[in-house]
Design a protein around this motif. Structure first.
Motif, PDB file in Angstrom:
ATOM      1  N   HIS A  46       0.846  -1.199   0.000  1.00  0.00           N
ATOM      2  CA  HIS A  46       0.000   0.000   0.000  1.00  0.00           C
ATOM      3  C   HIS A  46       0.876   1.243   0.000  1.00  0.00           C
ATOM      4  O   HIS A  46       1.991   1.227   0.509  1.00  0.00           O
ATOM      5  CB  HIS A  46      -0.903   0.035   1.243  1.00  0.00           C
ATOM      6  CG  HIS A  46      -1.937  -1.040   1.287  1.00  0.00           C
ATOM      7  ND1 HIS A  46      -3.245  -0.841   0.898  1.00  0.00           N
ATOM      8  CD2 HIS A  46      -1.854  -2.349   1.673  1.00  0.00           C
ATOM      9  CE1 HIS A  46      -3.931  -1.968   1.049  1.00  0.00           C
ATOM     10  NE2 HIS A  46      -3.105  -2.894   1.520  1.00  0.00           N
ATOM     11  N   ASN A  56      -6.261  11.869  -9.456  1.00  0.00           N
ATOM     12  CA  ASN A  56      -5.898  10.465  -9.628  1.00  0.00           C
ATOM     13  C   ASN A  56      -5.245  10.188 -10.974  1.00  0.00           C
ATOM     14  O   ASN A  56      -5.333   9.076 -11.499  1.00  0.00           O
ATOM     15  CB  ASN A  56      -7.150   9.588  -9.479  1.00  0.00           C
ATOM     16  CG  ASN A  56      -7.773   9.706  -8.105  1.00  0.00           C
ATOM     17  OD1 ASN A  56      -7.067   9.837  -7.110  1.00  0.00           O
ATOM     18  ND2 ASN A  56      -9.096   9.659  -8.045  1.00  0.00           N
ATOM     19  N   CYS A  78       1.506  -4.255 -11.871  1.00  0.00           N
ATOM     20  CA  CYS A  78       1.455  -2.948 -11.217  1.00  0.00           C
ATOM     21  C   CYS A  78       2.450  -1.982 -11.863  1.00  0.00           C
ATOM     22  O   CYS A  78       2.962  -1.076 -11.206  1.00  0.00           O
ATOM     23  CB  CYS A  78       1.740  -3.089  -9.724  1.00  0.00           C
ATOM     24  SG  CYS A  78       0.656  -4.257  -8.873  1.00  0.00           S
ATOM     25  N   THR A  81       0.262   1.317 -12.935  1.00  0.00           N
ATOM     26  CA  THR A  81      -1.068   1.259 -12.330  1.00  0.00           C
ATOM     27  C   THR A  81      -1.476   2.617 -11.767  1.00  0.00           C
ATOM     28  O   THR A  81      -0.620   3.431 -11.399  1.00  0.00           O
ATOM     29  CB  THR A  81      -1.122   0.211 -11.204  1.00  0.00           C
ATOM     30  OG1 THR A  81      -2.446   0.156 -10.654  1.00  0.00           O
ATOM     31  CG2 THR A  81      -0.148   0.555 -10.082  1.00  0.00           C
ATOM     32  N   GLN A  82      -2.772   2.850 -11.691  1.00  0.00           N
ATOM     33  CA  GLN A  82      -3.292   4.049 -11.035  1.00  0.00           C
ATOM     34  C   GLN A  82      -3.890   3.724  -9.673  1.00  0.00           C
ATOM     35  O   GLN A  82      -4.403   4.611  -8.994  1.00  0.00           O
ATOM     36  CB  GLN A  82      -4.341   4.730 -11.925  1.00  0.00           C
ATOM     37  CG  GLN A  82      -3.738   5.365 -13.177  1.00  0.00           C
ATOM     38  CD  GLN A  82      -4.749   6.170 -13.965  1.00  0.00           C
ATOM     39  OE1 GLN A  82      -5.801   5.666 -14.358  1.00  0.00           O
ATOM     40  NE2 GLN A  82      -4.438   7.432 -14.203  1.00  0.00           N
ATOM     41  N   GLU A  83      -3.784   2.455  -9.276  1.00  0.00           N
ATOM     42  CA  GLU A  83      -4.237   2.055  -7.950  1.00  0.00           C
ATOM     43  C   GLU A  83      -3.204   2.459  -6.904  1.00  0.00           C
ATOM     44  O   GLU A  83      -2.051   2.751  -7.219  1.00  0.00           O
ATOM     45  CB  GLU A  83      -4.455   0.546  -7.895  1.00  0.00           C
ATOM     46  CG  GLU A  83      -5.461   0.008  -8.897  1.00  0.00           C
ATOM     47  CD  GLU A  83      -6.885   0.402  -8.543  1.00  0.00           C
ATOM     48  OE1 GLU A  83      -7.140   0.662  -7.353  1.00  0.00           O
ATOM     49  OE2 GLU A  83      -7.732   0.445  -9.455  1.00  0.00           O
ATOM     50  N   LEU A  84      -3.631   2.449  -5.643  1.00  0.00           N
ATOM     51  CA  LEU A  84      -2.730   2.764  -4.532  1.00  0.00           C
ATOM     52  C   LEU A  84      -2.365   1.514  -3.747  1.00  0.00           C
ATOM     53  O   LEU A  84      -2.055   1.566  -2.564  1.00  0.00           O
ATOM     54  CB  LEU A  84      -3.369   3.808  -3.614  1.00  0.00           C
ATOM     55  CG  LEU A  84      -3.622   5.172  -4.249  1.00  0.00           C
ATOM     56  CD1 LEU A  84      -4.348   6.095  -3.277  1.00  0.00           C
ATOM     57  CD2 LEU A  84      -2.318   5.815  -4.712  1.00  0.00           C
ATOM     58  N   LEU A  85      -2.404   0.378  -4.442  1.00  0.00           N
ATOM     59  CA  LEU A  85      -2.022  -0.892  -3.819  1.00  0.00           C
ATOM     60  C   LEU A  85      -1.572  -1.850  -4.902  1.00  0.00           C
ATOM     61  O   LEU A  85      -1.883  -1.674  -6.083  1.00  0.00           O
ATOM     62  CB  LEU A  85      -3.176  -1.477  -2.998  1.00  0.00           C
ATOM     63  CG  LEU A  85      -4.518  -1.704  -3.687  1.00  0.00           C
ATOM     64  CD1 LEU A  85      -4.563  -3.041  -4.419  1.00  0.00           C
ATOM     65  CD2 LEU A  85      -5.648  -1.631  -2.688  1.00  0.00           C
ATOM     66  N   CYS A  86      -0.859  -2.879  -4.477  1.00  0.00           N
ATOM     67  CA  CYS A  86      -0.344  -3.884  -5.409  1.00  0.00           C
ATOM     68  C   CYS A  86      -0.241  -5.213  -4.673  1.00  0.00           C
ATOM     69  O   CYS A  86       0.361  -5.290  -3.594  1.00  0.00           O
ATOM     70  CB  CYS A  86       1.018  -3.447  -5.945  1.00  0.00           C
ATOM     71  SG  CYS A  86       1.778  -4.627  -7.091  1.00  0.00           S
TER      72      CYS A  86
END
Length: 230
Positions: A46, A56, A78, A81-86
Protein backbone atom coordinates in the motif's frame (compact mmCIF):
# COMPACT_ATOMS: atom_id res chain seq x y z
CA UNK A 1 34.02 42.67 -17.83
CA UNK A 2 31.40 43.62 -15.29
CA UNK A 3 28.37 43.09 -17.56
CA UNK A 4 29.68 39.67 -18.62
CA UNK A 5 30.24 38.65 -15.00
CA UNK A 6 26.77 39.80 -14.06
CA UNK A 7 25.24 37.86 -16.98
CA UNK A 8 27.20 34.76 -16.00
CA UNK A 9 26.01 35.11 -12.41
CA UNK A 10 22.38 35.39 -13.52
CA UNK A 11 22.75 32.33 -15.77
CA UNK A 12 24.32 30.22 -13.02
CA UNK A 13 21.64 31.35 -10.58
CA UNK A 14 18.91 30.42 -13.06
CA UNK A 15 20.36 26.95 -13.61
CA UNK A 16 20.74 26.36 -9.88
CA UNK A 17 17.19 27.48 -9.23
CA UNK A 18 15.90 25.24 -11.99
CA UNK A 19 17.80 22.29 -10.58
CA UNK A 20 16.42 22.84 -7.09
CA UNK A 21 12.94 23.22 -8.51
CA UNK A 22 13.23 19.93 -10.39
CA UNK A 23 14.46 18.21 -7.27
CA UNK A 24 11.54 19.60 -5.29
CA UNK A 25 9.10 18.31 -7.91
CA UNK A 26 10.65 14.82 -7.64
CA UNK A 27 10.31 14.92 -3.87
CA UNK A 28 6.70 16.16 -3.82
CA UNK A 29 5.66 13.43 -6.26
CA UNK A 30 7.33 10.71 -4.21
CA UNK A 31 4.82 8.12 -2.87
CA UNK A 32 4.17 8.34 0.87
CA UNK A 33 3.76 5.64 3.54
CA UNK A 34 4.85 2.73 1.36
CA UNK A 35 4.29 -0.38 3.46
CA UNK A 36 3.14 -4.01 3.36
CA UNK A 37 -0.02 -5.31 4.98
CA UNK A 38 -0.15 -9.07 5.51
CA UNK A 39 -3.50 -10.67 6.31
CA UNK A 40 -4.62 -14.27 5.82
CA UNK A 41 -1.45 -14.93 3.77
CA UNK A 42 -2.24 -12.08 1.37
CA UNK A 43 0.72 -9.67 1.19
CA UNK A 44 -0.48 -6.35 -0.22
CA UNK A 45 1.72 -3.32 -0.83
CA UNK A 46 0.00 0.00 0.00
CA UNK A 47 1.03 3.62 -0.48
CA UNK A 48 -0.32 7.16 -0.49
CA UNK A 49 0.07 9.80 -3.26
CA UNK A 50 2.88 12.34 -3.11
CA UNK A 51 2.23 15.74 -1.60
CA UNK A 52 2.00 17.48 -4.99
CA UNK A 53 -0.76 15.23 -6.35
CA UNK A 54 -4.30 16.56 -6.18
CA UNK A 55 -6.08 14.09 -8.51
CA UNK A 56 -5.90 10.47 -9.63
CA UNK A 57 -4.02 11.04 -12.89
CA UNK A 58 -0.65 9.74 -11.69
CA UNK A 59 0.75 6.35 -12.67
CA UNK A 60 2.74 4.18 -10.28
CA UNK A 61 5.48 1.65 -10.96
CA UNK A 62 6.28 -1.16 -8.51
CA UNK A 63 9.43 -3.23 -8.07
CA UNK A 64 10.36 -5.87 -5.51
CA UNK A 65 13.30 -8.02 -4.48
CA UNK A 66 14.42 -10.61 -2.00
CA UNK A 67 16.87 -9.52 0.69
CA UNK A 68 20.43 -9.92 -0.61
CA UNK A 69 19.50 -9.63 -4.29
CA UNK A 70 21.07 -6.75 -6.21
CA UNK A 71 18.55 -6.51 -9.04
CA UNK A 72 15.02 -5.21 -8.58
CA UNK A 73 12.23 -7.01 -10.45
CA UNK A 74 9.29 -5.26 -12.10
CA UNK A 75 5.81 -6.24 -10.96
CA UNK A 76 4.15 -6.35 -14.38
CA UNK A 77 0.57 -6.16 -13.07
CA UNK A 78 1.46 -2.95 -11.22
CA UNK A 79 3.66 -1.32 -13.87
CA UNK A 80 1.87 1.92 -14.65
CA UNK A 81 -1.07 1.26 -12.33
CA UNK A 82 -3.29 4.05 -11.03
CA UNK A 83 -4.24 2.06 -7.95
CA UNK A 84 -2.73 2.76 -4.53
CA UNK A 85 -2.02 -0.89 -3.82
CA UNK A 86 -0.34 -3.88 -5.41
CA UNK A 87 -0.79 -7.58 -4.63
CA UNK A 88 2.65 -9.12 -4.09
CA UNK A 89 1.40 -12.35 -2.49
CA UNK A 90 3.00 -14.69 -5.02
CA UNK A 91 6.25 -12.72 -5.03
CA UNK A 92 6.54 -12.90 -1.22
CA UNK A 93 5.22 -16.41 -0.65
CA UNK A 94 7.91 -17.66 1.75
CA UNK A 95 6.78 -16.40 5.18
CA UNK A 96 10.28 -16.57 6.68
CA UNK A 97 12.17 -14.70 3.94
CA UNK A 98 12.97 -10.97 3.92
CA UNK A 99 11.59 -8.77 1.16
CA UNK A 100 11.63 -5.18 -0.03
CA UNK A 101 9.39 -3.29 -2.45
CA UNK A 102 9.50 0.22 -3.87
CA UNK A 103 7.18 2.55 -5.79
CA UNK A 104 7.80 5.42 -8.22
CA UNK A 105 5.30 8.05 -9.44
CA UNK A 106 5.00 9.48 -12.97
CA UNK A 107 2.69 12.46 -13.45
CA UNK A 108 2.46 15.03 -16.29
CA UNK A 109 5.87 14.07 -17.63
CA UNK A 110 7.59 14.35 -14.26
CA UNK A 111 8.73 11.43 -12.15
CA UNK A 112 9.60 10.91 -8.52
CA UNK A 113 12.43 9.12 -6.80
CA UNK A 114 11.75 5.59 -5.58
CA UNK A 115 10.04 5.23 -2.21
CA UNK A 116 11.00 1.96 -0.51
CA UNK A 117 9.43 -0.17 2.22
CA UNK A 118 11.24 -1.18 5.34
CA UNK A 119 12.29 -4.81 5.57
CA UNK A 120 9.23 -7.06 5.31
CA UNK A 121 9.06 -10.55 6.86
CA UNK A 122 5.58 -12.08 6.40
CA UNK A 123 6.00 -14.30 9.46
CA UNK A 124 6.38 -11.26 11.73
CA UNK A 125 3.59 -9.17 10.30
CA UNK A 126 0.92 -11.62 9.17
CA UNK A 127 -2.49 -11.51 10.83
CA UNK A 128 -5.03 -14.31 10.60
CA UNK A 129 -8.75 -13.67 10.87
CA UNK A 130 -10.79 -16.00 13.10
CA UNK A 131 -13.05 -18.61 11.52
CA UNK A 132 -16.76 -17.99 11.19
CA UNK A 133 -18.82 -20.65 12.98
CA UNK A 134 -22.35 -21.94 12.50
CA UNK A 135 -24.12 -24.29 14.92
CA UNK A 136 -26.78 -26.89 14.19
CA UNK A 137 -28.44 -28.54 17.18
CA UNK A 138 -29.16 -32.27 16.89
CA UNK A 139 -30.93 -33.57 20.01
CA UNK A 140 -28.36 -33.27 22.80
CA UNK A 141 -25.39 -32.68 20.53
CA UNK A 142 -24.12 -29.80 18.40
CA UNK A 143 -22.68 -29.75 14.88
CA UNK A 144 -20.19 -26.90 14.55
CA UNK A 145 -19.33 -25.78 10.99
CA UNK A 146 -16.11 -23.82 10.59
CA UNK A 147 -15.55 -21.43 7.68
CA UNK A 148 -11.99 -20.38 6.85
CA UNK A 149 -11.24 -16.75 5.98
CA UNK A 150 -10.41 -16.00 2.37
CA UNK A 151 -6.93 -17.38 1.61
CA UNK A 152 -4.91 -17.08 -1.60
CA UNK A 153 -3.98 -20.00 -3.83
CA UNK A 154 -0.35 -20.25 -2.85
CA UNK A 155 2.18 -20.51 -5.67
CA UNK A 156 5.43 -22.43 -5.22
CA UNK A 157 7.80 -23.32 -8.06
CA UNK A 158 5.15 -22.57 -10.65
CA UNK A 159 2.50 -24.86 -9.15
CA UNK A 160 -0.73 -23.96 -7.43
CA UNK A 161 -1.03 -25.29 -3.91
CA UNK A 162 -4.45 -25.67 -2.31
CA UNK A 163 -5.51 -23.74 0.78
CA UNK A 164 -5.21 -26.88 2.92
CA UNK A 165 -1.43 -26.71 2.52
CA UNK A 166 -1.30 -23.74 4.85
CA UNK A 167 -1.59 -26.35 7.63
CA UNK A 168 -4.15 -24.37 9.57
CA UNK A 169 -5.50 -25.97 12.74
CA UNK A 170 -8.96 -25.27 14.13
CA UNK A 171 -9.43 -25.00 17.87
CA UNK A 172 -12.99 -25.21 19.16
CA UNK A 173 -13.93 -24.17 22.70
CA UNK A 174 -17.18 -24.74 24.57
CA UNK A 175 -18.32 -22.69 27.56
CA UNK A 176 -20.82 -24.17 29.98
CA UNK A 177 -22.76 -21.10 31.11
CA UNK A 178 -24.10 -22.80 34.23
CA UNK A 179 -20.69 -23.82 35.51
CA UNK A 180 -18.85 -20.87 33.93
CA UNK A 181 -16.33 -23.40 32.69
CA UNK A 182 -14.47 -23.37 29.37
CA UNK A 183 -13.11 -26.47 27.65
CA UNK A 184 -11.11 -27.13 24.48
CA UNK A 185 -13.17 -29.80 22.74
CA UNK A 186 -11.45 -30.06 19.37
CA UNK A 187 -8.10 -29.33 17.73
CA UNK A 188 -7.50 -30.41 14.15
CA UNK A 189 -8.15 -29.82 10.45
CA UNK A 190 -11.80 -30.93 10.16
CA UNK A 191 -14.27 -28.19 9.33
CA UNK A 192 -17.29 -29.90 10.88
CA UNK A 193 -17.06 -30.88 14.55
CA UNK A 194 -19.64 -32.83 16.54
CA UNK A 195 -19.93 -32.08 20.27
CA UNK A 196 -21.91 -34.71 22.20
CA UNK A 197 -23.03 -35.62 25.72
CA UNK A 198 -24.24 -32.15 26.61
CA UNK A 199 -26.33 -31.61 29.72
CA UNK A 200 -30.08 -31.05 29.10
CA UNK A 201 -31.58 -27.69 30.13
CA UNK A 202 -28.18 -26.05 30.03
CA UNK A 203 -26.78 -23.18 28.04
CA UNK A 204 -23.56 -23.41 26.03
CA UNK A 205 -21.49 -20.99 23.97
CA UNK A 206 -19.07 -22.02 21.23
CA UNK A 207 -16.01 -20.11 20.00
CA UNK A 208 -13.12 -21.03 17.72
CA UNK A 209 -9.71 -19.83 16.58
CA UNK A 210 -7.23 -20.67 13.84
CA UNK A 211 -3.65 -21.69 14.59
CA UNK A 212 -0.65 -22.06 12.24
CA UNK A 213 1.86 -24.35 14.02
CA UNK A 214 4.92 -23.68 11.84
CA UNK A 215 4.66 -19.90 12.32
CA UNK A 216 3.27 -20.20 15.88
CA UNK A 217 0.63 -17.67 14.83
CA UNK A 218 -3.00 -17.71 15.91
CA UNK A 219 -6.08 -15.68 15.17
CA UNK A 220 -8.29 -13.97 17.67
CA UNK A 221 -11.29 -15.90 18.97
CA UNK A 222 -14.37 -15.94 16.80
CA UNK A 223 -17.61 -14.40 17.92
CA UNK A 224 -19.35 -16.73 20.36
CA UNK A 225 -22.46 -18.63 19.28
CA UNK A 226 -24.77 -19.66 22.11
CA UNK A 227 -27.54 -22.27 22.36
CA UNK A 228 -29.86 -23.79 24.97
CA UNK A 229 -30.07 -27.57 25.22
CA UNK A 230 -33.76 -28.51 25.86
Amino acid sequence: MMPKLCLLGVLVGFLLTGGVGTKNVHETLKPQRVRFQSRNFHNILHWQPGKALTDNSAAYFVQYKLYGEKQWKNKEDCWGTQELLCDLTNETSDPQELYYARVKTVSAGSYSAWSMTRRFIPWWEMKIDPPVINITQVNESLLVSLHTPNLPSKVQKGKNVSMENYDLVYRVFIINNSLEKEQLVYEGAHRVVRIEALTPRSGYCIAAELYQPMLDRRSQRSEERCVEIP
